[in-house]
Design a protein around this motif. Structure first.
Motif, PDB file in Angstrom:
ATOM      1  N   PRO A 116       0.819  -1.202   0.000  1.00 36.76           N
ATOM      2  CA  PRO A 116       0.000   0.000   0.000  1.00 36.76           C
ATOM      3  C   PRO A 116       0.863   1.265   0.000  1.00 36.76           C
ATOM      4  CG  PRO A 116       0.171  -0.856   2.227  1.00 36.76           C
ATOM      5  CD  PRO A 116       1.058  -1.705   1.352  1.00 36.76           C
ATOM      6  N   ALA A 117       0.326   2.289  -0.593  1.00 37.28           N
ATOM      7  CA  ALA A 117       0.949   3.609  -0.506  1.00 37.28           C
ATOM      8  C   ALA A 117      -0.175   4.596  -0.253  1.00 37.28           C
ATOM      9  CB  ALA A 117       1.666   3.939  -1.810  1.00 37.28           C
ATOM     10  N   ALA A 118       0.024   5.474   0.704  1.00 35.40           N
ATOM     11  CA  ALA A 118      -1.067   6.371   1.081  1.00 35.40           C
ATOM     12  C   ALA A 118      -0.645   7.814   0.908  1.00 35.40           C
ATOM     13  CB  ALA A 118      -1.476   6.117   2.536  1.00 35.40           C
ATOM     14  N   VAL A 119      -1.616   8.646   0.581  1.00 36.96           N
ATOM     15  CA  VAL A 119      -1.346  10.068   0.453  1.00 36.96           C
ATOM     16  C   VAL A 119      -2.572  10.838   0.939  1.00 36.96           C
ATOM     17  CG1 VAL A 119      -2.134  10.087  -1.964  1.00 36.96           C
ATOM     18  CG2 VAL A 119      -0.641  11.900  -1.147  1.00 36.96           C
ATOM     19  N   ALA A 120      -2.321  11.911   1.689  1.00 40.85           N
ATOM     20  CA  ALA A 120      -3.427  12.776   2.114  1.00 40.85           C
ATOM     21  C   ALA A 120      -3.781  13.693   0.951  1.00 40.85           C
ATOM     22  CB  ALA A 120      -3.019  13.583   3.339  1.00 40.85           C
ATOM     23  N   LEU A 121      -5.052  13.771   0.632  1.00 38.39           N
ATOM     24  CA  LEU A 121      -5.471  14.628  -0.473  1.00 38.39           C
ATOM     25  C   LEU A 121      -5.627  16.060   0.007  1.00 38.39           C
ATOM     26  CD1 LEU A 121      -7.974  12.262  -2.316  1.00 38.39           C
ATOM     27  CD2 LEU A 121      -5.511  12.552  -2.613  1.00 38.39           C
ATOM     28  N   PRO A 122      -5.377  17.029  -0.864  1.00 44.17           N
ATOM     29  CA  PRO A 122      -5.399  18.425  -0.421  1.00 44.17           C
ATOM     30  C   PRO A 122      -6.813  18.930  -0.172  1.00 44.17           C
ATOM     31  CG  PRO A 122      -5.075  18.299  -2.792  1.00 44.17           C
ATOM     32  CD  PRO A 122      -5.057  16.887  -2.288  1.00 44.17           C
ATOM     33  N   GLY A 123      -6.865  20.087   0.478  1.00 43.45           N
ATOM     34  CA  GLY A 123      -8.138  20.782   0.657  1.00 43.45           C
ATOM     35  C   GLY A 123      -8.863  20.357   1.919  1.00 43.45           C
ATOM     36  N   ALA A 124      -9.953  21.067   2.212  1.00 38.83           N
ATOM     37  CA  ALA A 124     -10.784  20.784   3.372  1.00 38.83           C
ATOM     38  C   ALA A 124     -12.219  21.104   3.002  1.00 38.83           C
ATOM     39  CB  ALA A 124     -10.338  21.636   4.562  1.00 38.83           C
ATOM     40  N   GLY A 125     -13.142  20.543   3.755  1.00 36.71           N
ATOM     41  CA  GLY A 125     -14.543  20.825   3.506  1.00 36.71           C
ATOM     42  C   GLY A 125     -15.055  20.126   2.261  1.00 36.71           C
ATOM     43  N   THR A 126     -16.165  20.613   1.756  1.00 36.68           N
ATOM     44  CA  THR A 126     -16.817  19.950   0.640  1.00 36.68           C
ATOM     45  C   THR A 126     -16.163  20.357  -0.669  1.00 36.68           C
ATOM     46  OG1 THR A 126     -18.846  20.114   1.886  1.00 36.68           O
ATOM     47  CG2 THR A 126     -19.039  19.562  -0.427  1.00 36.68           C
ATOM     48  N   ARG A 127     -15.745  19.384  -1.447  1.00 37.39           N
ATOM     49  CA  ARG A 127     -15.084  19.700  -2.705  1.00 37.39           C
ATOM     50  C   ARG A 127     -15.135  18.489  -3.626  1.00 37.39           C
ATOM     51  NH1 ARG A 127     -12.168  17.957   1.307  1.00 37.39           N
ATOM     52  NH2 ARG A 127     -10.096  17.054   1.060  1.00 37.39           N
ATOM     53  N   ALA A 128     -15.011  18.776  -4.921  1.00 38.39           N
ATOM     54  CA  ALA A 128     -14.960  17.710  -5.916  1.00 38.39           C
ATOM     55  C   ALA A 128     -13.500  17.377  -6.175  1.00 38.39           C
ATOM     56  CB  ALA A 128     -15.636  18.165  -7.202  1.00 38.39           C
ATOM     57  N   LEU A 129     -13.141  16.118  -6.049  1.00 39.92           N
ATOM     58  CA  LEU A 129     -11.760  15.699  -6.251  1.00 39.92           C
ATOM     59  C   LEU A 129     -11.687  14.741  -7.432  1.00 39.92           C
ATOM     60  CD1 LEU A 129     -10.767  15.093  -2.529  1.00 39.92           C
ATOM     61  CD2 LEU A 129      -9.867  16.889  -4.005  1.00 39.92           C
ATOM     62  N   ARG A 130     -10.602  14.854  -8.189  1.00 37.21           N
ATOM     63  CA  ARG A 130     -10.341  13.902  -9.259  1.00 37.21           C
ATOM     64  C   ARG A 130      -8.885  13.479  -9.127  1.00 37.21           C
ATOM     65  NH1 ARG A 130     -11.413  14.706 -15.734  1.00 37.21           N
ATOM     66  NH2 ARG A 130     -11.038  12.529 -16.267  1.00 37.21           N
ATOM     67  N   VAL A 131      -8.646  12.198  -9.085  1.00 38.47           N
ATOM     68  CA  VAL A 131      -7.298  11.677  -8.896  1.00 38.47           C
ATOM     69  C   VAL A 131      -6.970  10.757 -10.073  1.00 38.47           C
ATOM     70  CG1 VAL A 131      -5.751  10.389  -7.382  1.00 38.47           C
ATOM     71  CG2 VAL A 131      -7.625  11.729  -6.397  1.00 38.47           C
ATOM     72  N   ARG A 132      -5.908  11.074 -10.791  1.00 40.45           N
ATOM     73  CA  ARG A 132      -5.445  10.190 -11.873  1.00 40.45           C
ATOM     74  C   ARG A 132      -4.163   9.511 -11.407  1.00 40.45           C
ATOM     75  NH1 ARG A 132      -6.779  14.788 -14.749  1.00 40.45           N
ATOM     76  NH2 ARG A 132      -8.529  14.591 -16.191  1.00 40.45           N
ATOM     77  N   VAL A 133      -4.154   8.195 -11.508  1.00 40.41           N
ATOM     78  CA  VAL A 133      -2.991   7.419 -11.065  1.00 40.41           C
ATOM     79  C   VAL A 133      -2.405   6.679 -12.274  1.00 40.41           C
ATOM     80  CG1 VAL A 133      -2.170   5.671  -9.436  1.00 40.41           C
ATOM     81  CG2 VAL A 133      -4.196   7.043  -8.869  1.00 40.41           C
ATOM     82  N   SER A 134      -1.084   6.773 -12.458  1.00 37.67           N
ATOM     83  CA  SER A 134      -0.429   6.012 -13.531  1.00 37.67           C
ATOM     84  C   SER A 134       0.666   5.144 -12.924  1.00 37.67           C
ATOM     85  CB  SER A 134       0.226   6.946 -14.547  1.00 37.67           C
ATOM     86  OG  SER A 134      -0.622   8.013 -14.845  1.00 37.67           O
ATOM     87  N   ALA A 135       0.760   3.915 -13.412  1.00 40.21           N
ATOM     88  CA  ALA A 135       1.802   2.990 -12.952  1.00 40.21           C
ATOM     89  C   ALA A 135       2.808   2.788 -14.079  1.00 40.21           C
ATOM     90  CB  ALA A 135       1.176   1.662 -12.547  1.00 40.21           C
ATOM     91  N   PRO A 136       4.104   2.722 -13.756  1.00 40.09           N
ATOM     92  CA  PRO A 136       5.102   2.474 -14.800  1.00 40.09           C
ATOM     93  C   PRO A 136       5.041   1.014 -15.251  1.00 40.09           C
ATOM     94  CG  PRO A 136       6.153   2.487 -12.664  1.00 40.09           C
ATOM     95  CD  PRO A 136       4.720   2.834 -12.433  1.00 40.09           C
ATOM     96  N   ALA A 137       5.742   0.724 -16.365  1.00 35.77           N
ATOM     97  CA  ALA A 137       5.789  -0.657 -16.857  1.00 35.77           C
ATOM     98  C   ALA A 137       6.316  -1.570 -15.769  1.00 35.77           C
ATOM     99  CB  ALA A 137       6.688  -0.721 -18.088  1.00 35.77           C
TER     100      ALA A 137
END
Ligand SMILES: [Zn+2]
Length: 583
Positions: A116-137
């Motif tokens: 596992p790898a974890a990251v805290a997402l930015p911002g606070a309160g109500t918001r729309a988030l979009r996260v794109r994740v790419s893995a190398p070969a």
């Protein structure tokens, strides 16, 4: 389609039952479609047996492509993203907040094994988030989880254990909407006794019932669990013998425990008498006897602290107070007399809230509210006689009563303000509580058990869905809105309506004539103006919460069910409930 089921009291209130039956079903489909459009989350797996409540607000995302993922969701608070992958990585994570680039990072992985790898997402309160994740070969993305931080009420300092060893009298007036009381702003003087109690105690201005009728609501009061978890959602269901109750907690703390109950729904066969040394039931016309019996009980108690639960039927229908109150705010007429037949006739006509017959009926309800207040006042005096410095009173209702504000008359079918907003007053003279103070932060029925446990230093055992509000009584800041989950009466596996209260906002689904509606409770406490177009991100976030909640498996009681006997059926019939409950 079937419509008249056992215990389906309101089936007869909907004109053209078929129409009434289809409305929620069609609306629920729309809610689910809307949710599908706004989220890409995986559904929880079906379970044969309900597991323990899942960690709050944990979402799992299905990963279709092991090389990349595109996660879009709305968040209510602090959010942590956990990614599970095999390979050496690193994973590239690009985050957008409300449509704008917010952060970019590379997440290292520990090795070839799934890690596992974890990251805290930015911002606070109500918001729309979009996260794109790419893995190398050579690296395979397997799973993504998002965890919203569960907001916690502030802990108590001075007040933890502050009421230890005192007696407690809980007084429930059945079907009492808070806004029919003077202290909640009603223009009629319906409630001099409750208002006086609030002046000496703490008033909760925004207290919510979790459910819309007596049986599940009282089971929630006694267990701190939502009706989805305690399982007592209809007649014939009994509280699971494994669930610890409030009365048992007081018993274990050395209190004598006694219940004086005027609503036959709150009964020993439902498991709600567990923990009470004495459980006395009263008929519909015996309200006046209850305060006298309670006073006698307290007088006989001696030095041992008491836990007394008093459940008064007024102002529950029929609205038939004693003669001196029967014409106080309105007179019964031939057409509108406050009895069930007339109430049903009126409900079937689907009148508007300002129809003169509805206005008249609400006036008769106010007469009955005044009767409930008078009885409650006698109980408050009995508590004071028992000893002001050693007795605590908790006054509340199990749910409210509707007068066509959102189409319904009576209760059970919706969780709008008129049903959900209940009075709540905590009175403890001579304690560190601040007399006359008002708590404006939303609280709900599941908070009561943990709150009383903290204030009285009880071992309440088990797990409650609520949180102790004792810290709020010290004037501490709530530190962020909580998600409170309200649901109406269940029919075939789903309630007629659900709602999420989040701070000053409330999302209701299905709403009248539309799948969902968002209300700003500060500007619009009566819930008349849908503001979802002004707050699309919040509306989507709350809908996501609601759909996730609706997809959790329901707990069923492991206790044997029961069939109400002839005596209970007669009592239920007297109250206007159909008499075939539990079959
Ligand atoms: Zn009730």
């Amino acid at each position: 389609m079937e419509r008249r089921r056992p215990g389906d009291r309101d089936g007869r209130r909907e004109p053209g039952g078929r129409r009434g039956a289809r409305r929620p079903r069609a609306a629920w489909s729309a809610v689910v479609l809307l949710a599908a459009a706004c989220g890409k989350e995986a559904s929880p797996p079906p379970a044969d047996r309900a597991p323990d409540p899942p960690p709050a607000r944990l979402r799992r995302f299905e990963i279709a492509d092991p090389r990349s993922a595109d996660l879009a969701f709305t968040a209510l608070g602090a959010v942590e993203l956990a990614l599970f992958a095999r390979g050496r990585g690193p994973l590239e994570v690009v985050i957008e907040e409300d449509g704008a680039p917010a952060a970019k990072s590379l997440l290292a992985l520990s090795g070839e094994a799934r890690s596992p790898a974890a990251v805290a997402l930015p911002g606070a309160g109500t918001r729309a988030l979009r996260v794109r994740v790419s893995a190398p070969a050579g690296t395979t993305l397997e799973e993504a989880r998002v965890r919203d931080e569960e907001p916690r009420l502030p802990g108590a300092k001075r007040l933890a254990g502050a009421l230890r060893g005192r007696s407690l009298m809980i007084v429930v007036c059945d079907a009492l909407h808070a806004r029919r009381l003077g202290s909640w702003g009603h223009e009629r003087d319906t409630s001099p006794n409750v208002d006086a109690l609030a002046r000496e105690g703490v008033r909760f201005a925004a207290a919510n019932a979790q459910s819309a009728w007596t049986l599940p609501s009282i089971a929630t009061l006694f267990t701190g669990l939502e009706q989805e978890r305690h399982g007592v959602r209809d007649y014939g269901r009994a509280l699971d013998a494994e669930l610890p109750t409030l009365a048992e907690a007081f018993q274990a703390a050395g209190h004598s425990t006694a219940a004086f109950v005027q609503n036959p729904v709150v009964s020993a066969p439902s498991g709600l008498a567990r923990g009470f040394d004495r459980f006395t039931e009263y008929g519909r016309d015996a309200a006046a006897r209850v305060p006298r019996d309670v006073r006698d009980h307290l007088a006989a108690a001696g030095a041992q602290p008491c836990f007394v639960y008093v459940h008064l039927l007024p102002p529950h229908a029929p609205y038939a107070p004693p003669r001196e109150l029967a014409t106080r705010f309105g007179r019964p007429t031939h057409e509108v007399d406050g009895h069930f037949a007339g109430i049903d006739r009126l409900a079937k006509a689907q009148p508007a809230a300002d129809d003169p017959r509805v206005v008249q009926l609400a006036a008769l309800y106010d007469n009955h509210v005044a009767w409930g207040d008078q009885l409650a006042g006698e109980l408050f005096r009995a508590a004071a006689e028992h000893g002001r410095d050693r007795t605590v009173v908790l006054f509340l209702s199990d749910h409210g009563e509707a007068f066509a504000q959102h189409g319904d008359i009576g209760h059970e079918r919706n969780v709008h303000d008129e049903i959900a907003t209940i009075p709540l007053v905590l009175w403890a003279p001579g304690s560190p509580l601040t007399p006359g103070s008002v708590v404006r932060e939303p609280v709900w029925m599941p908070d009561l058990l943990p709150s009383l446990a903290e204030l009285f230093a009880l071992d309440a055992g088990g797990e409650a869905h609520g949180q102790s509000f004792a810290g709020l009584l010290e004037g501490r800041d709530a530190g962020g809105a909580r998600v409170l989950r309200l649901s109406a009466k269940y029919r075939v596996g789903t309630p007629d309506q659900r709602a999420i209260v989040f701070g000053r906002f409330k999302l209701v689904a299905p709403a009248r004539k539309r799948p969902t509606a968002l209300f700003d409770l500060e500007a619009d406490p009566g819930e008349t103006n849908d503001v979802s177009a002004d707050h699309p991100v919040l509306a989507a976030a709350l809908l996501g919460e609601l759909v996730r909640w609706a997809s959790e498996p329901l707990s069923e009681s492991a206790a044997p069910g029961f069939v109400p006997d002839a005596k209970m059926r007669a009592a239920l019939r007297e109250l206007g409930y159909v008499d075939d409950g539990g079959k």
